[in-house]
Structure formats: C-alpha cells, structure tokens
Motif scaffolding. Structure first.
Motif, PDB file in Angstrom:
ATOM      1  N   UNK A   1       0.835  -1.217   0.000  1.00  0.00           N
ATOM      2  CA  UNK A   1       0.000   0.000   0.000  1.00  0.00           C
ATOM      3  C   UNK A   1       0.859   1.252   0.000  1.00  0.00           C
ATOM      4  N   UNK A   2       1.894   1.221   0.833  1.00  0.00           N
ATOM      5  CA  UNK A   2       2.783   2.384   0.938  1.00  0.00           C
ATOM      6  C   UNK A   2       3.480   2.662  -0.409  1.00  0.00           C
ATOM      7  N   UNK A   3       3.924   1.589  -1.061  1.00  0.00           N
ATOM      8  CA  UNK A   3       4.643   1.767  -2.334  1.00  0.00           C
ATOM      9  C   UNK A   3       3.692   2.147  -3.476  1.00  0.00           C
ATOM     10  N   UNK A   4       2.440   1.700  -3.374  1.00  0.00           N
ATOM     11  CA  UNK A   4       1.454   2.112  -4.392  1.00  0.00           C
ATOM     12  C   UNK A   4       1.173   3.609  -4.221  1.00  0.00           C
ATOM     13  N   UNK A   5       1.001   4.007  -2.957  1.00  0.00           N
ATOM     14  CA  UNK A   5       0.743   5.435  -2.686  1.00  0.00           C
ATOM     15  C   UNK A   5       1.877   6.318  -3.183  1.00  0.00           C
ATOM     16  N   UNK A   6       3.097   5.822  -3.043  1.00  0.00           N
ATOM     17  CA  UNK A   6       4.265   6.588  -3.495  1.00  0.00           C
ATOM     18  C   UNK A   6       4.433   6.563  -5.009  1.00  0.00           C
ATOM     19  N   UNK A   7       3.616   5.761  -5.685  1.00  0.00           N
ATOM     20  CA  UNK A   7       3.694   5.703  -7.153  1.00  0.00           C
ATOM     21  C   UNK A   7       4.773   4.754  -7.660  1.00  0.00           C
ATOM     22  N   UNK A   8       5.240   3.844  -6.793  1.00  0.00           N
ATOM     23  CA  UNK A   8       6.331   2.952  -7.200  1.00  0.00           C
ATOM     24  C   UNK A   8       5.849   1.579  -7.676  1.00  0.00           C
ATOM     25  N   UNK A   9       4.668   1.172  -7.216  1.00  0.00           N
ATOM     26  CA  UNK A   9       4.153  -0.155  -7.573  1.00  0.00           C
ATOM     27  C   UNK A   9       2.745  -0.034  -8.130  1.00  0.00           C
ATOM     28  N   UNK A  10       2.393  -1.023  -8.957  1.00  0.00           N
ATOM     29  CA  UNK A  10       1.029  -1.083  -9.481  1.00  0.00           C
ATOM     30  C   UNK A  10       0.500  -2.491  -9.213  1.00  0.00           C
ATOM     31  N   UNK A  11      -0.684  -2.557  -8.608  1.00  0.00           N
ATOM     32  CA  UNK A  11      -1.279  -3.863  -8.302  1.00  0.00           C
ATOM     33  C   UNK A  11      -2.526  -4.043  -9.144  1.00  0.00           C
ATOM     34  N   UNK A  12      -2.600  -5.161  -9.851  1.00  0.00           N
ATOM     35  CA  UNK A  12      -3.823  -5.485 -10.602  1.00  0.00           C
ATOM     36  C   UNK A  12      -4.261  -6.870 -10.120  1.00  0.00           C
ATOM     37  N   UNK A  13      -5.431  -7.345 -10.516  1.00  0.00           N
ATOM     38  CA  UNK A  13      -5.818  -8.699 -10.082  1.00  0.00           C
ATOM     39  C   UNK A  13      -4.815  -9.751 -10.574  1.00  0.00           C
ATOM     40  N   UNK A  14      -4.056  -9.423 -11.610  1.00  0.00           N
ATOM     41  CA  UNK A  14      -3.144 -10.404 -12.205  1.00  0.00           C
ATOM     42  C   UNK A  14      -1.718 -10.298 -11.667  1.00  0.00           C
ATOM     43  N   UNK A  15      -1.249  -9.066 -11.456  1.00  0.00           N
ATOM     44  CA  UNK A  15       0.176  -8.929 -11.142  1.00  0.00           C
ATOM     45  C   UNK A  15       0.483  -7.780 -10.194  1.00  0.00           C
ATOM     46  N   UNK A  16       1.709  -7.830  -9.682  1.00  0.00           N
ATOM     47  CA  UNK A  16       2.262  -6.714  -8.920  1.00  0.00           C
ATOM     48  C   UNK A  16       3.516  -6.306  -9.671  1.00  0.00           C
ATOM     49  N   UNK A  17       3.569  -5.046 -10.108  1.00  0.00           N
ATOM     50  CA  UNK A  17       4.753  -4.666 -10.884  1.00  0.00           C
ATOM     51  C   UNK A  17       5.227  -3.260 -10.565  1.00  0.00           C
ATOM     52  N   UNK A  18       6.470  -3.000 -10.943  1.00  0.00           N
ATOM     53  CA  UNK A  18       7.032  -1.668 -10.743  1.00  0.00           C
ATOM     54  C   UNK A  18       6.422  -0.717 -11.763  1.00  0.00           C
ATOM     55  N   UNK A  19       6.145   0.506 -11.328  1.00  0.00           N
ATOM     56  CA  UNK A  19       5.731   1.541 -12.273  1.00  0.00           C
ATOM     57  C   UNK A  19       7.002   2.101 -12.910  1.00  0.00           C
TER      58      UNK A  19
END
Ligand code: SF4
Length: 366
Positions: free
Chosen positions: A332-350
C-alpha cells in the motif's frame, strides 16, 4: 527442468572497469576444462532447457575447449532438442573458424560484447576492439546465427545522452534479436574506479543516467524492441530463456570457477580461486537451504525486475498465499508513493519504481 551455466574465467586482458572473476591469459585452459568436466560428472543427470557459456570471455579459449565441454554436457545431461544454447563472445577473439565450430556444436545463440560504438569510450574501458572490428564479426556471425544479443554499457564517465544514443542507434541498426543495456557500475578497486577517484574522469550524474535509461527505452520501443526486464530488450519472442528461468526462480546448475547454483531449494557456489577450483572442482561452498521466507524475498527481488512483474496466481501456488495478503502494508505504501502497481493479475514496478528498483525491493525486507 533446469538451466546450465558454464563459466569460462579467462580473458585476453583485464578491462579497466572489470570486477568479475576473470583472469588475463588462458594458460590453464586444458586443466580448467578437465576440472569442469570432472565437476559435471558428479552432478545428477537432469533435463536441461538452456545452456549459457559465460565469462570471462568464452570466445577467448579454443573452440576445441568449448566443444569438449558441450560434448561432456550432452553425455551427462538430457539437453532438450530445442534448448537455447548461448555463448558469450568478444569481437576481438571471435573468428570465422570459431563461429563455424560453435554452430556445429549446437550453439544457437550468440551474445557479443560491443559495450560502446565510440572509440574514445572503448579505449577508456580498456576494450580490445573498435566498432569496425565488431561490425565485421557481427556480419560473419549473422550468416550463421539467427539469434544474437548485443551487450552495451551506458552511463560511462563523461557520456552524454547523445553519446549513448549514437552507440544504441548503431547497435539497433544491425537488427540483433536482443539488446542488453546495463549502466556502468564503478568499482573503486578497478583502474577506472581509481581514475574517477583521482578526479581524472567525471562519473555521470544520477539525472543523466536516468535520462539515458528513459531515452533508451523510448528509442528501442520505436525500433520494435520491448523492454521485458529492467536492462533487457528483445524483438517479439526473442527474450533470453536462460535469464528468464533465473528471474523466475527456476533451478540452475553453475559449473566452473566462482559459478553459483540454485537447485532444489539450495544455493551454493564454487571456489573463486582458480587453483583451488581446478584442484577440487566438486567442492561446493556456502551451501544454504533457503527458508520459505528467503525464497519469497528472492522471488520478489528477481521477478520485480521483469516488466510484467510478479504474477499473483503463480506466487500463490508457490508460496501458499497471495502476495498482497502477505505484504499489505508495504505494498500500500509503495502504491501510494507511485512505485508499484497492483492489478488482479500482477504486482509490478511503475516507471517511477523502475528508476529506484533496488530501494523498492529492499522495502520488502523491512
Ligand atoms: S571481457 Fe568481460 S570479464 Fe573479461 S575483463 Fe573485460 S569485462 Fe571483465
């Protein structure tokens, strides 16, 4: 199924930036090959999907030595009919005779170290070729191989974005199937590192390094090369299968001085001392059984390097839980910072996360 890596630690001369386990000269070639074959013969026979002969400079030793290794590997292991078999080569030590011998021995992929197309930069790196030599060798190789990688190094001291684009355009213009671009890592204990410390050379700034990285991706995308890993680009379907197995946490056997292996949940490596290795090639060092937690972190560390990221379904089937459930707060913290993207399929770096991948990955260790 596993990958097989064979390390050839010899080079014609040590490059100015090199911190790898490699030795100038190859007087020990024969006893070294004997040692690798001895090591091979204490390995359990396995199905092998990919073979990677790396170095050092594998093309520096005789083609007879490479053939002996491949013959022995074919006797010991079940190398699949459609296996990807790569050899690393440097332009200054590749010849028509060697190319012919590699092809006849079943090698079907070449990885050639160009590093730069600029004379000044090649000299600074201590490389033995110039672009003309590379181009001649590449064209000869092209007649026999339909799967070629070109290795480049970016962010060299004093390099501008325009300088690197010159190299990139010349490399991509030859239409290899694969291009690797790694930013230079400066090690203090190398001649290049010392020149930088003495103030004779100016390292590129972080901003310039990132500008080169983004421009590289943009240029190669236009040329039809997709970035599939932080530093690797390929035409469709030409990703390096050997490295993909490594990034996806597959088993691999490493043979030769300093080679690392990961088999059945255990990690170990061979001696980095050439004499010790030749004397007792079967001795494994730092044998480590990875705990579930270690393996999970390792998966995050390697798979986040892939542009497609971590496939959640695959992660769950390997570790018994969804990655988001295990690391909710940090994700959650890394998504908020714009570093990660979570989809139902994957977790990846932005795109932003890719710029600081190492620090993002380290957050999973906190
Ligand atoms: S060719 Fe590669 S391994 Fe050999 S000295 Fe140069 S950088 Fe090191």
């Amino acid at each position: 199924m596993a990958g097989l890596y064979i390390h050839i630690p010899f080079c014609a001369k040590k490059c100015a930036y090199c911190d790898f386990i490699s030795f100038a000269g190859g007087e020990e070639e024969e006893e070294y090959i004997n040692a690798v074959i001895k090591e091979m013969n204490v390995e359990r026979p396995q199905n092998i999907e990919t073979v990677f002969i790396g170095g050092g400079t594998p093309s520096y030793i005789s083609s007879g030595g490479i053939i002996r290794l491949l013959d022995a590997a074919n006797e010991r292991f079940y190398i699949q009919k459609d296996a990807e078999i790569t050899i690393e080569a440097n332009p200054s030590s590749l010849s028509a005779e060697k190319l012919e011998a590699y092809k006849a021995a079943g090698i079907n992929r070449l990885s050639i170290g160009l590093q730069s197309a600029m004379e000044r930069e090649l000299k600074m790196l201590g490389r033995l070729h110039d672009f003309n030599c590379f181009e001649r060798v590449y064209n000869e190789a092209r007649e026999k191989f339909d799967n070629i990688n070109i290795d480049l190094i970016s962010s060299l001291p004093g390099q501008s974005c325009g300088d690197f684009m010159y190299t990139l355009e010349r490399a991509a213009g030859l239409r290899p199937e694969h291009i690797s671009v790694y930013s230079l890592i400066i090690n203090d204990n190398t001649p290049l590192g010392q020149r930088i410390r003495r103030g004779e050379l100016e390292p590129v700034s972080e901003e310039e390094d990132r500008a080169i990285y983004h421009q590289t991706e943009k240029y190669l995308k236009n040329e039809g090369y997709a970035r599939y890993e932080i530093s690797n680009y390929a035409l469709a379907g030409r990703e390096c299968r050997h490295n993909l197995n490594y990034w996806l946490g597959g088993d691999y056997i490493g043979l030769g001085c300093a080679a690392h292996s990961f088999m059945r949940g255990q990690r170990y490596h061979n001696s980095e001392n050439l004499k010790d290795y030749i004397k007792a090639p079967q001795i494994k060092q730092e044998v480590q059984s990875l705990s579930l937690e270690d393996r999970r972190f390792e998966c995050i560390m390697l798979e986040l390097r892939l542009i497609s990221g971590i496939e959640r379904k695959r992660f769950k089937s390997r570790f018994g839980a969804d990655i988001y459930e295990l690391y909710t707060a940090v994700i959650n913290q890394l998504i908020e910072g714009g570093f990660l993207e979570l989809t139902p399929v994957s977790l990846k770096l932005t795109e932003r996360g890719l710029d600081v991948a190492d620090s993002v990955i380290l957050k999973f260790m906190d």
